[in-house]
Design a protein around this motif. Structure first.
Motif, PDB file in Angstrom:
ATOM      1  N   PHE A  39       0.771  -1.360  -0.023  1.00  0.00           N
ATOM      2  CA  PHE A  39      -0.123   0.052  -0.004  1.00  0.00           C
ATOM      3  C   PHE A  39       0.665   1.249   0.039  1.00  0.00           C
ATOM      4  O   PHE A  39       0.278   2.393  -0.255  1.00  0.00           O
ATOM      5  CB  PHE A  39      -1.026   0.065   1.363  1.00  0.00           C
ATOM      6  CG  PHE A  39      -2.177  -0.570   0.983  1.00  0.00           C
ATOM      7  CD1 PHE A  39      -3.167  -0.102   0.032  1.00  0.00           C
ATOM      8  CD2 PHE A  39      -2.634  -1.810   1.450  1.00  0.00           C
ATOM      9  CE1 PHE A  39      -4.441  -0.682  -0.160  1.00  0.00           C
ATOM     10  CE2 PHE A  39      -3.833  -2.457   1.340  1.00  0.00           C
ATOM     11  CZ  PHE A  39      -4.789  -2.000   0.591  1.00  0.00           C
ATOM     12  N   ASP A  40       2.032   1.136   0.201  1.00  0.00           N
ATOM     13  CA  ASP A  40       3.021   2.315   0.467  1.00  0.00           C
ATOM     14  C   ASP A  40       3.436   2.797  -1.034  1.00  0.00           C
ATOM     15  O   ASP A  40       3.877   3.754  -1.291  1.00  0.00           O
ATOM     16  CB  ASP A  40       4.242   2.090   1.357  1.00  0.00           C
ATOM     17  CG  ASP A  40       4.025   1.839   2.742  1.00  0.00           C
ATOM     18  OD1 ASP A  40       2.994   2.390   3.084  1.00  0.00           O
ATOM     19  OD2 ASP A  40       4.898   1.487   3.529  1.00  0.00           O
ATOM     20  N   TRP A  41       3.289   1.925  -2.019  1.00  0.00           N
ATOM     21  CA  TRP A  41       3.696   1.916  -3.189  1.00  0.00           C
ATOM     22  C   TRP A  41       2.554   2.418  -4.256  1.00  0.00           C
ATOM     23  O   TRP A  41       1.593   2.017  -3.906  1.00  0.00           O
ATOM     24  CB  TRP A  41       4.487   0.713  -3.937  1.00  0.00           C
ATOM     25  CG  TRP A  41       5.700   0.417  -3.297  1.00  0.00           C
ATOM     26  CD1 TRP A  41       5.884   0.159  -1.934  1.00  0.00           C
ATOM     27  CD2 TRP A  41       6.659   0.134  -3.899  1.00  0.00           C
ATOM     28  NE1 TRP A  41       7.317  -0.008  -1.423  1.00  0.00           N
ATOM     29  CE2 TRP A  41       7.680  -0.220  -2.887  1.00  0.00           C
ATOM     30  CE3 TRP A  41       7.280   0.065  -5.340  1.00  0.00           C
ATOM     31  CZ2 TRP A  41       9.086  -0.432  -3.003  1.00  0.00           C
ATOM     32  CZ3 TRP A  41       8.598  -0.375  -5.336  1.00  0.00           C
ATOM     33  CH2 TRP A  41       9.377  -0.573  -4.511  1.00  0.00           C
ATOM     34  N   ASP A  42       3.027   3.286  -5.346  1.00  0.00           N
ATOM     35  CA  ASP A  42       1.770   3.672  -6.106  1.00  0.00           C
ATOM     36  C   ASP A  42       1.581   2.646  -7.257  1.00  0.00           C
ATOM     37  O   ASP A  42       2.338   2.592  -8.081  1.00  0.00           O
ATOM     38  CB  ASP A  42       2.216   5.002  -6.905  1.00  0.00           C
ATOM     39  CG  ASP A  42       1.334   5.525  -7.838  1.00  0.00           C
ATOM     40  OD1 ASP A  42      -0.049   5.313  -7.700  1.00  0.00           O
ATOM     41  OD2 ASP A  42       1.796   6.413  -8.772  1.00  0.00           O
ATOM     42  N   ILE A  43       0.489   1.811  -7.049  1.00  0.00           N
ATOM     43  CA  ILE A  43       0.120   0.962  -7.971  1.00  0.00           C
ATOM     44  C   ILE A  43      -0.983   1.087  -8.689  1.00  0.00           C
ATOM     45  O   ILE A  43      -2.170   0.967  -8.125  1.00  0.00           O
ATOM     46  CB  ILE A  43       0.153  -0.498  -7.331  1.00  0.00           C
ATOM     47  CG1 ILE A  43       1.606  -0.714  -6.664  1.00  0.00           C
ATOM     48  CG2 ILE A  43       0.050  -1.599  -8.579  1.00  0.00           C
ATOM     49  CD1 ILE A  43       2.933  -0.634  -7.402  1.00  0.00           C
ATOM     50  N   TYR A  70       4.912   0.311 -10.652  1.00  0.00           N
ATOM     51  CA  TYR A  70       4.821  -1.330 -10.735  1.00  0.00           C
ATOM     52  C   TYR A  70       6.290  -1.724 -11.480  1.00  0.00           C
ATOM     53  O   TYR A  70       6.442  -2.829 -10.908  1.00  0.00           O
ATOM     54  CB  TYR A  70       3.709  -1.520 -11.589  1.00  0.00           C
ATOM     55  CG  TYR A  70       3.567  -3.199 -11.745  1.00  0.00           C
ATOM     56  CD1 TYR A  70       2.850  -3.586 -10.595  1.00  0.00           C
ATOM     57  CD2 TYR A  70       4.069  -3.717 -12.410  1.00  0.00           C
ATOM     58  CE1 TYR A  70       2.629  -5.144 -10.600  1.00  0.00           C
ATOM     59  CE2 TYR A  70       4.080  -5.243 -12.649  1.00  0.00           C
ATOM     60  CZ  TYR A  70       3.141  -5.933 -11.602  1.00  0.00           C
ATOM     61  OH  TYR A  70       3.151  -7.281 -11.541  1.00  0.00           O
ATOM     62  N   ALA A  71       6.787  -0.942 -12.211  1.00  0.00           N
ATOM     63  CA  ALA A  71       7.928  -1.638 -12.766  1.00  0.00           C
ATOM     64  C   ALA A  71       8.963  -1.574 -11.820  1.00  0.00           C
ATOM     65  O   ALA A  71       9.649  -2.692 -11.786  1.00  0.00           O
ATOM     66  CB  ALA A  71       8.375  -0.520 -13.909  1.00  0.00           C
ATOM     67  N   ALA A  72       8.899  -0.743 -10.753  1.00  0.00           N
ATOM     68  CA  ALA A  72       9.968  -0.901  -9.681  1.00  0.00           C
ATOM     69  C   ALA A  72       9.910  -2.145  -9.010  1.00  0.00           C
ATOM     70  O   ALA A  72      10.601  -2.678  -8.213  1.00  0.00           O
ATOM     71  CB  ALA A  72       9.957   0.560  -9.062  1.00  0.00           C
ATOM     72  N   SER A  95      -7.153 -10.169  -2.436  1.00  0.00           N
ATOM     73  CA  SER A  95      -7.861  -8.771  -2.228  1.00  0.00           C
ATOM     74  C   SER A  95      -7.747  -7.933  -3.519  1.00  0.00           C
ATOM     75  O   SER A  95      -7.211  -8.256  -4.322  1.00  0.00           O
ATOM     76  CB  SER A  95      -6.942  -7.969  -1.006  1.00  0.00           C
ATOM     77  OG  SER A  95      -5.634  -7.760  -1.761  1.00  0.00           O
ATOM     78  N   GLY A  96      -8.430  -6.825  -3.346  1.00  0.00           N
ATOM     79  CA  GLY A  96      -8.397  -5.873  -4.596  1.00  0.00           C
ATOM     80  C   GLY A  96      -6.975  -5.770  -5.038  1.00  0.00           C
ATOM     81  O   GLY A  96      -6.765  -5.576  -6.144  1.00  0.00           O
ATOM     82  N   LEU A  97      -6.028  -5.105  -3.946  1.00  0.00           N
ATOM     83  CA  LEU A  97      -4.599  -4.840  -4.231  1.00  0.00           C
ATOM     84  C   LEU A  97      -4.123  -5.641  -4.818  1.00  0.00           C
ATOM     85  O   LEU A  97      -3.315  -5.807  -6.080  1.00  0.00           O
ATOM     86  CB  LEU A  97      -4.181  -4.343  -2.977  1.00  0.00           C
ATOM     87  CG  LEU A  97      -2.724  -4.043  -3.010  1.00  0.00           C
ATOM     88  CD1 LEU A  97      -2.609  -2.700  -4.109  1.00  0.00           C
ATOM     89  CD2 LEU A  97      -2.024  -3.567  -1.772  1.00  0.00           C
ATOM     90  N   PHE A  98      -4.284  -6.985  -4.440  1.00  0.00           N
ATOM     91  CA  PHE A  98      -3.689  -8.154  -4.941  1.00  0.00           C
ATOM     92  C   PHE A  98      -3.914  -8.476  -6.504  1.00  0.00           C
ATOM     93  O   PHE A  98      -3.135  -8.966  -7.611  1.00  0.00           O
ATOM     94  CB  PHE A  98      -3.882  -9.412  -4.202  1.00  0.00           C
ATOM     95  CG  PHE A  98      -3.336 -10.594  -5.052  1.00  0.00           C
ATOM     96  CD1 PHE A  98      -1.982 -10.914  -4.778  1.00  0.00           C
ATOM     97  CD2 PHE A  98      -4.234 -11.537  -5.779  1.00  0.00           C
ATOM     98  CE1 PHE A  98      -1.311 -12.192  -5.380  1.00  0.00           C
ATOM     99  CE2 PHE A  98      -3.542 -12.486  -6.294  1.00  0.00           C
ATOM    100  CZ  PHE A  98      -2.164 -13.017  -6.240  1.00  0.00           C
TER     101      PHE A  98
END
Length: 314
Positions: A39-43, A70-72, A95-98
């Motif tokens: 969640f800390d990352w902008d995905i 995402y590339a990182a 989960s939705g994030l997954f």
């Protein structure tokens, strides 16, 4: 030896904690560890623009129209020898994030298409892909739920490993786990999952499933689509068709061994799938020139306009 842990839960919640439990066990075995609270990352969401797959088949490189982290994140996964994903179970599945991570992995990171790109780059006299994108990897999944609604999560999770063809070592879920940190059997199981990942990553070329054997003898999946009114079914993970039969009081999934090369997690199966996609993409490209196709698109586009987002209205 590096083991990367990804947690898709709330900060310092059960998913973060149990991911760290497994990472601690991996560290005790001598592995370097890294932890990411996703969640800390902008995905961002995948938009389905197909820029990734078209760029791969055209030899242009690994491209994504979304400009985010995402590339990182994928680079972190590619650089690790083993990956652990710990994910909360909200409604029986991932989960939705997954699912966003899974969608973004998609065709742009399919191992068959990456090998195709590598070959095209070399044909052009350029350097091929960084070898880290092509190497095998061990990956494990754990779903943590607060109730017993959990049985879809294994298949959801294993789909993340499908595109890059990474070897799934463990794929498990824990039910009734609001207080999981106090459940010693679950804590020890997480430690064993961490140890298993290290052992598998030591010899990833020969790494194999280390969990309880699943109902599908090919992929160890446990979810099947049963065609109504028949005994015919399809493994929802590897896609093999067969039948469910009762043998010695238990269901057995049986399929023709001659069809195993069609499984979605095999290179041969990926090639068959890729060939089908190329044919359909080619058919779609030709349709864009078809007057009837254009007329239908214009007609239905004119039926109604989308309602604008209230937060973006101004």
């Amino acid at each position: 030896m590096k083991i990367l842990g990804l947690s898709c839960g709330t900060r310092n919640g059960n998913n973060d904690t149990m991911c760290r439990v497994a990472l601690e066990a991996a560290k005790e075995m001598g592995a370097e560890i890294e932890f990411i609270h996703v969640f800390d990352w902008d995905i961002k969401y995948c938009t389905g623009c197909v820029a990734c797959s078209r760029s791969l088949v055209m030899g242009k490189g690994m491209v994504c129209s979304q400009k985010d982290d995402y590339a990182a994140l994928f680079d972190k996964m590619a650089e690790a020898d083993g990956v652990l994903v710990v994910d909360p179970i909200y409604e029986s599945g991932g989960s939705g994030l997954f699912h966003v991570l899974c969608d973004r992995m998609g065709p742009g990171h399919d191992i068959g298409m990456l090998h195709m790109l590598d070959g095209k780059l070399k044909e052009q006299g350029k350097d091929g892909l960084d070898p880290k994108y092509l190497k095998k990897k061990a990956i494990s999944f754990v779903g943590i739920g607060g109730s017993d609604w959990a049985v879809r999560v294994e298949t959801d999770h294993a789909m993340l490993a499908m595109s890059p063809a990474w070897t799934v070592i463990n794929n498990e879920y824990f039910s009734w786990c609001k207080d999981v940190i106090m459940q010693d059997d679950k804590v020890e199981r997480m430690r064993q999952i961490g140890r298993n990942l290290v052992e598998a990553a030591k010899d990833v070329e020969n790494a194999k499933w280390m969990g309880t054997p699943g109902a599908c003898p090919h992929c160890n999946g446990n979810n099947f689509y049963i065609f109504p009114g028949t005994t015919e079914c399809e493994c929802e993970l590897c896609g093999l068709h067969g039948t469910l039969e009762v043998v010695d009081g238990a269901f057995k999934f049986k399929f023709d061994p001659a069809d195993e090369h069609k499984a979605h997690d095999t290179i041969s199966g990926k090639k068959l799938h890729g060939d089908d996609i190329f044919q359909n993409e080619g058919r779609l490209m030709n349709l864009f020139k078809d007057p009837e196709f254009k007329a239908r698109k214009e007609h239905y586009t004119a039926v109604c306009a989308p309602t604008p987002s209230p937060s973006k209205a101004n």
